[in-house]
Scaffold this motif. Structure first.
Motif, PDB file in Angstrom:
ATOM      1  N   PHE A  63       0.859  -1.187  -0.025  1.00 19.65           N
ATOM      2  CA  PHE A  63       0.009   0.171   0.010  1.00 19.65           C
ATOM      3  C   PHE A  63       0.908   1.366  -0.228  1.00 19.65           C
ATOM      4  O   PHE A  63       0.293   2.288  -0.522  1.00 19.65           O
ATOM      5  CB  PHE A  63      -1.111  -0.063   1.103  1.00 19.65           C
ATOM      6  N   ALA A  99      -8.946   5.202  -0.944  1.00 12.45           N
ATOM      7  CA  ALA A  99      -9.144   3.927  -0.865  1.00 12.45           C
ATOM      8  C   ALA A  99      -7.812   3.135  -0.446  1.00 12.45           C
ATOM      9  O   ALA A  99      -7.880   1.995   0.479  1.00 12.45           O
ATOM     10  CB  ALA A  99      -9.858   3.203  -2.204  1.00 12.45           C
ATOM     11  N   ILE A 100      -6.659   3.402  -0.885  1.00 13.27           N
ATOM     12  CA  ILE A 100      -5.596   2.579  -0.687  1.00 13.27           C
ATOM     13  C   ILE A 100      -5.040   2.775   0.781  1.00 13.27           C
ATOM     14  O   ILE A 100      -4.815   2.176   1.351  1.00 13.27           O
ATOM     15  CB  ILE A 100      -4.180   2.982  -1.665  1.00 13.27           C
ATOM     16  N   SER A 141      -7.184   1.076   3.099  1.00 13.59           N
ATOM     17  CA  SER A 141      -7.067  -0.337   2.910  1.00 13.59           C
ATOM     18  C   SER A 141      -5.733  -0.582   3.629  1.00 13.59           C
ATOM     19  O   SER A 141      -5.741  -1.696   4.455  1.00 13.59           O
ATOM     20  CB  SER A 141      -6.932  -1.037   1.593  1.00 13.59           C
ATOM     21  N   GLY A 187      -6.897  -0.964   7.401  1.00 16.45           N
ATOM     22  CA  GLY A 187      -7.897  -1.997   7.643  1.00 16.45           C
ATOM     23  C   GLY A 187      -7.264  -3.290   7.597  1.00 16.45           C
ATOM     24  O   GLY A 187      -7.777  -4.321   8.264  1.00 16.45           O
ATOM     25  N   LEU A 188      -5.950  -3.560   6.912  1.00 15.94           N
ATOM     26  CA  LEU A 188      -5.575  -4.906   6.767  1.00 15.94           C
ATOM     27  C   LEU A 188      -4.932  -5.226   8.064  1.00 15.94           C
ATOM     28  O   LEU A 188      -5.074  -6.545   8.545  1.00 15.94           O
ATOM     29  CB  LEU A 188      -4.448  -4.767   5.486  1.00 15.94           C
TER      30      LEU A 188
END
Length: 134
Positions: free
Chosen positions: A41, A75-76, A79, A82-83
């Motif tokens: 990311f 969004a990246i 993410s 979130g990961l």
């Protein structure tokens, strides 16, 4: 000279962010390299903005390319945050990573993404020779 100091500061903060990420993976109590996938990311985050700069017409206003780049970058970044949370919660009985490693990865994310933002802000100033980058 001021811009050189800013560039050195950004390089130092990027190394601090990566240090948090490596500590989340390599400390003996965590000993799990799954959080290191966040590095993908970090590499993907600046790409939409660079493409939008290349495709924009140079006017100061908003255009669809910039808006789409902001959306993809957001969004990246989401993410990337979130990961580690998903890895720390699933599966419920034996999570993939511990919450301590998750905290270190989240701290590294904050520092690294602020560094990327700082580099783009520094590159946008008109009096910097780095603003000529495509």
């Amino acid at each position: 000279m001021l811009k050189v100091k800013a560039l050195v500061t950004l390089a130092f903060s990027a190394s601090i962010g990566l240090m948090f990420l490596i500590l989340a993976c390599a400390l003996p109590q965590y000993n799990n390299w799954w959080p290191f996938f966040v590095i993908v990311f970090y590499m993907l985050a600046p790409i939409p903005s660079m493409i939008a700069r290349r495709a924009s017409d140079g006017s100061g206003g908003s255009n669809p390319a910039k808006e789409m780049a902001y959306f993809l970058t957001a969004a990246i970044v989401v993410s990337a945050f979130g990961l580690p949370i998903v890895l720390a919660r699933a599966p419920a009985l034996t999570p993939v990573i511990s919450w301590g490693a998750c905290g270190l990865v989240l701290a590294g994310n904050v520092v690294t993404f602020l560094t990327i933002l700082g580099f783009f802000i520094m590159a946008d100033t008109d009096d910097v020779e780095y603003s000529m980058w495509p």
